[in-house]
Design an enzyme around this catalytic site. Structure first.
Site, PDB file in Angstrom:
ATOM      1  N   TYR A   1       0.793  -1.221   0.000  1.00  5.50           N
ATOM      2  CA  TYR A   1       0.000   0.000   0.000  1.00  5.50           C
ATOM      3  C   TYR A   1       0.832   1.280   0.000  1.00  5.50           C
ATOM      4  O   TYR A   1       0.278   2.368  -0.112  1.00  5.50           O
ATOM      5  CB  TYR A   1      -0.942   0.020   1.217  1.00  5.50           C
ATOM      6  CG  TYR A   1      -2.178  -0.806   0.976  1.00  5.50           C
ATOM      7  CD1 TYR A   1      -2.138  -2.193   1.064  1.00  5.50           C
ATOM      8  CD2 TYR A   1      -3.389  -0.202   0.652  1.00  5.50           C
ATOM      9  CE1 TYR A   1      -3.271  -2.955   0.830  1.00  5.50           C
ATOM     10  CE2 TYR A   1      -4.522  -0.954   0.417  1.00  5.50           C
ATOM     11  CZ  TYR A   1      -4.456  -2.325   0.506  1.00  5.50           C
ATOM     12  OH  TYR A   1      -5.571  -3.077   0.273  1.00  5.50           O
TER      13      TYR A   1
ATOM     14  N   ASP B   1      -6.441  -6.965   3.893  1.00  2.67           N
ATOM     15  CA  ASP B   1      -7.494  -6.465   3.010  1.00  2.67           C
ATOM     16  C   ASP B   1      -8.292  -7.644   2.444  1.00  2.67           C
ATOM     17  O   ASP B   1      -9.525  -7.648   2.462  1.00  2.67           O
ATOM     18  CB  ASP B   1      -6.856  -5.658   1.868  1.00  2.67           C
ATOM     19  CG  ASP B   1      -7.893  -5.200   0.862  1.00  2.67           C
ATOM     20  OD1 ASP B   1      -8.943  -4.687   1.289  1.00  2.67           O
ATOM     21  OD2 ASP B   1      -7.665  -5.380  -0.351  1.00  2.67           O
TER      22      ASP B   1
HETATM   23  C1  IPM Z   1     -10.694  -1.539   2.379  1.00  2.00           C
HETATM   24  C2  IPM Z   1     -10.717  -1.131   0.937  1.00  2.00           C
HETATM   25  C3  IPM Z   1      -9.528  -0.227   0.661  1.00  2.00           C
HETATM   26  C4  IPM Z   1      -8.274  -1.023   0.960  1.00  2.00           C
HETATM   27  C5  IPM Z   1      -9.496   0.369  -0.750  1.00  2.00           C
HETATM   28  C6  IPM Z   1     -10.792   1.093  -1.075  1.00  2.00           C
HETATM   29  C7  IPM Z   1      -8.309   1.253  -0.982  1.00  2.00           C
HETATM   30  O1  IPM Z   1     -10.725  -2.240   0.109  1.00  2.00           O
HETATM   31  O2  IPM Z   1     -10.819  -0.651   3.246  1.00  2.00           O
HETATM   32  O3  IPM Z   1     -10.555  -2.722   2.669  1.00  2.00           O
HETATM   33  O4  IPM Z   1      -7.745  -1.702   0.069  1.00  2.00           O
HETATM   34  O5  IPM Z   1      -7.793  -0.947   2.089  1.00  2.00           O
HETATM   35 MN    MN Z   2     -10.837  -4.105   1.161  1.00  3.42          MN
END
Ligand code: IPM
Ligand code: MN
Length: 353
Positions: free
Chosen positions: A134, A245
């Site tokens: 990320y 995630d």
């Molecule tokens: C989550 C979402 C986010 C992430 C996206 C929207 C960037 O999928 O909050 O899990 O990947 O963290």
């Molecule tokens: Mn997510």
């Protein structure tokens, strides 16, 4: 308590309104006061101004005790802009290094896992929230040519994994599961032999400070199998940002869907500002129809209260949610609840007692 409210896009404002309704009611019952300030960040504002977060916005938000976020995501804005420019930007800038995502099947809620009930599905995922894939490190070489190379690197730091792992051990200790306290590290040490080796070594070291908590390990692919086959195995999971995630979307389905799943982006350091959100997106096709389920947003409000010095109020909201799922709602899916969005909010308020 000072709460910043970002209703956001799509159905975000509708579910936020129900969460605020419940907050108002529980504050009277539990005798605490609070202030809210609304911010219009999201897709509409971006289309108007071409900016996701205006100058100074992050510093203003830092002065709040907590942020409530409805949803981001707009059909007319290219994917990634709002996610990166708003959601991830706030998580990173406010150093919300814990993403806390409970996987709890409320009574009366249907799970796709045959033969499993609320006593089987009750664990918590602690997702690291500031590193890994990320961090946006990477680039292209020879873009748009047949020789194109794309690279995207996962970044893991000792500080980053240690603070998350230590918080997860502390959380597991306090959760005090009567069936035994266990923290499972979920990673991929058999392939990610650098980054996840750092996680593994750090986990082993920190575990020595918590002899009352069983330190357990699963590879992430195996974890996906066990979450479906034997979810009762888990107490608390700690994991990296990207794996967190992915497995929390699986967790959301196991607990009855995105209408139910809530999460907290937490900066647990003194003076830190945390942000709470339902996990479902902005659901553009349901916008304005009063069919979206506000339970996840109300659950996020319960977490906000729990983490912001009002644990009794948080527990009271969580109880009220469960009264409503058990006795009233027909389904947790949008349009099938047996009630509209505001009626579900009213039912939770009634159930507060
Ligand atoms: C989550 C979402 C986010 C992430 C996206 C929207 C960037 O999928 O909050 O899990 O990947 O963290
Ligand atoms: Mn997510």
């Amino acid at each position: 308590m000072k709460i910043a409210v970002i209703g956001g896009d799509g159905t975000g404002p509708e579910v936020t309104a129900e969460a605020l309704k419940v907050l108002q009611a529980v504050s009277q019952l539990e005798n605490f006061s609070y202030d809210t300030k609304e911010f219009d960040f999201g897709g509409e504002r971006y289309l108007r101004t071409q900016e996701t977060l205006p100058e100074g916005a992050v510093d203003e938000l830092r002065n709040f005790d907590a942020i409530f976020l409805g949803a981001v995501g707009h059909p007319d804005v290219a994917p990634g802009i709002l996610e990166k420019g708003l959601l991830l930007e706030l998580r990173f800038q406010l150093d919300q290094y814990i993403n806390l995502r409970p996987v709890k099947l409320y009574p009366g809620v249907e799970t796709p896992l045959a033969g499993k009930g609320p006593e089987d599905i009750d664990f918590v995922v602690v997702r690291e929230n500031t590193e890994d894939l990320y961090c946006g490190t990477g680039g292209f070489l020879k873009k748009n040519t047949p020789d194109e190379v794309a690279m995207q690197s996962a970044v893991y730091t000792r500080k980053g994994c240690e603070r998350c792992i230590r918080w997860a051990f502390e959380f597991t200790r306090q959760r005090n599961n009567p069936q035994g306290k266990m923290l499972t590290l979920v990673a991929k040490t058999n392939v990610l032999t650098y980054g996840h080796d750092l996680w593994w070594r750090t986990f082993q070291e920190v575990a020595e400070e918590y002899s009352d908590v069983k330190a357990d390990y699963n590879h992430v692919d195996a974890c996906c199998m066990w979450m479906v086959k034997t979810p009762e195995y888990y107490d608390v999971i700690v994991t990296t940002n990207m794996f967190g995630d992915i497995i929390t979307d699986l967790g959301a389905m196991v607990q009855g869907g995105l209408g139910v799943a809530a999460g907290g982006n937490i900066n647990p350091d003194p003076g830190g500002t945390s942000m709470f959100e339902p996990m479902g997106g902005s659901a553009p096709k349901y916008t304005g129809q009063k069919v979206i389920n506000p339970i996840a947003a109300i659950g996020a409000m319960a977490m906000l209260l729990e983490q912001s010095g009002q644990p009794a109020a948080g527990q009271r909201v969580l109880q009220a949610i469960q009264t409503v799922t058990a006795a009233k709602m027909k389904s947790q899916n949008a349009g099938k609840m047996g009630y509209d969005t505001t009626q579900v909010g009213d039912l939770v308020v009634e159930a507060l007692g």
